[in-house]
Design an enzyme around this catalytic site. Sequence first.
Site, mmCIF file in Angstrom:
data_model
loop_
_atom_site.group_PDB
_atom_site.id
_atom_site.type_symbol
_atom_site.label_atom_id
_atom_site.label_comp_id
_atom_site.label_asym_id
_atom_site.label_seq_id
_atom_site.Cartn_x
_atom_site.Cartn_y
_atom_site.Cartn_z
ATOM 1 N N GLU A 1 21.280 12.106 13.897
ATOM 2 C CA GLU A 1 19.861 12.055 13.519
ATOM 3 C C GLU A 1 19.719 12.292 12.017
ATOM 4 O O GLU A 1 20.553 12.959 11.396
ATOM 5 C CB GLU A 1 19.105 13.122 14.346
ATOM 6 C CG GLU A 1 17.658 13.344 13.989
ATOM 7 C CD GLU A 1 16.753 12.138 14.255
ATOM 8 O OE1 GLU A 1 17.044 11.043 13.751
ATOM 9 O OE2 GLU A 1 15.715 12.333 14.925
ATOM 10 N N ASP A 2 18.650 11.742 11.448
ATOM 11 C CA ASP A 2 18.434 11.924 10.014
ATOM 12 C C ASP A 2 17.948 13.334 9.676
ATOM 13 O O ASP A 2 18.507 13.997 8.816
ATOM 14 C CB ASP A 2 17.457 10.857 9.471
ATOM 15 C CG ASP A 2 16.147 10.759 10.265
ATOM 16 O OD1 ASP A 2 15.944 11.529 11.224
ATOM 17 O OD2 ASP A 2 15.312 9.890 9.920
ATOM 18 N N ASP B 1 12.809 18.369 12.232
ATOM 19 C CA ASP B 1 11.618 19.023 11.694
ATOM 20 C C ASP B 1 11.080 19.987 12.763
ATOM 21 O O ASP B 1 11.572 21.101 12.907
ATOM 22 C CB ASP B 1 10.609 17.940 11.308
ATOM 23 C CG ASP B 1 9.375 18.469 10.609
ATOM 24 O OD1 ASP B 1 9.346 19.661 10.260
ATOM 25 O OD2 ASP B 1 8.410 17.684 10.410
ATOM 26 N N PHE C 1 8.001 16.477 2.236
ATOM 27 C CA PHE C 1 8.257 15.209 2.897
ATOM 28 C C PHE C 1 9.434 14.521 2.220
ATOM 29 O O PHE C 1 9.427 14.264 1.034
ATOM 30 C CB PHE C 1 7.028 14.307 2.950
ATOM 31 C CG PHE C 1 7.205 13.244 3.989
ATOM 32 C CD1 PHE C 1 7.005 13.537 5.336
ATOM 33 C CD2 PHE C 1 7.651 11.974 3.638
ATOM 34 C CE1 PHE C 1 7.233 12.579 6.316
ATOM 35 C CE2 PHE C 1 7.879 11.010 4.613
ATOM 36 C CZ PHE C 1 7.667 11.322 5.953
ATOM 37 N N ARG D 1 13.393 3.554 2.482
ATOM 38 C CA ARG D 1 14.626 3.786 3.255
ATOM 39 C C ARG D 1 15.876 3.442 2.454
ATOM 40 O O ARG D 1 16.939 4.011 2.666
ATOM 41 C CB ARG D 1 14.649 2.929 4.527
ATOM 42 C CG ARG D 1 13.651 3.336 5.585
ATOM 43 C CD ARG D 1 14.006 2.633 6.901
ATOM 44 N NE ARG D 1 12.926 2.650 7.873
ATOM 45 C CZ ARG D 1 12.654 3.652 8.700
ATOM 46 N NH1 ARG D 1 13.378 4.752 8.671
ATOM 47 N NH2 ARG D 1 11.654 3.573 9.552
#
Length: 171
Positions: A97-98, A101, A150, A163
């Site tokens: 996963e990136d 959060d 963010f 991206r």
Amino acid sequence: MKPRPPQLISARRLKQRIKALGKKISRDYRRRDLVLIGVLKGSFVFLADLVRSLSVPVALDFVQVSSYGASTASSGVIKIKKDVDLPLVGKDVLIVEDIVDYGYTLDYLRRFLKNKKPRSVKICALLDKPSRRKVRVPLAYKGFTVPDKFIIGYGLDYNEKLRALPYIGTL
Ligand code: IMP
Ligand code: MG
């Protein structure tokens, strides 16, 4: 020309860290039946670099989830948009996963994939943003801890933009 977003983690640091993660994963999964499962779309750049840092055989698959809520945060209501294709029975699954959060996405995915009766399910997340965590998720492998900002670049988007940025930045 548009200004470049401020840099948080350079391409060089990403490369070094992913090389180290690859070494560790290769050691841990020797003589195992490793399947990496990338979470679309954000993990695609990380996954591409990670697989090339491994020295053990690996199969690849993908899942995509949607979470309903604002575009910059997930709501906790998660749905599978794209399931994996490979049978996972008896496999050693590593979810790639990136960023973590709130934790809702990985908490859901871990349960979802465990239902497919793999031998093990662990998580490898490039980024950990612990400040807003709502559910505990065990991260077996983790790249970097990031502040409550963010994050964009290296696969992560803001409304599908940025991206392709080669480093991790902030908006
Ligand atoms: P969670 O369910 O809140 O842990 O959400 C994780 C997902 O939200 C990640 O897979 C990302 O797609 C997205 N996300 C969370 N924080 C960020 C961020 O800072 N930048 C880009 N996407 C993010
Ligand atoms: Mg994601």
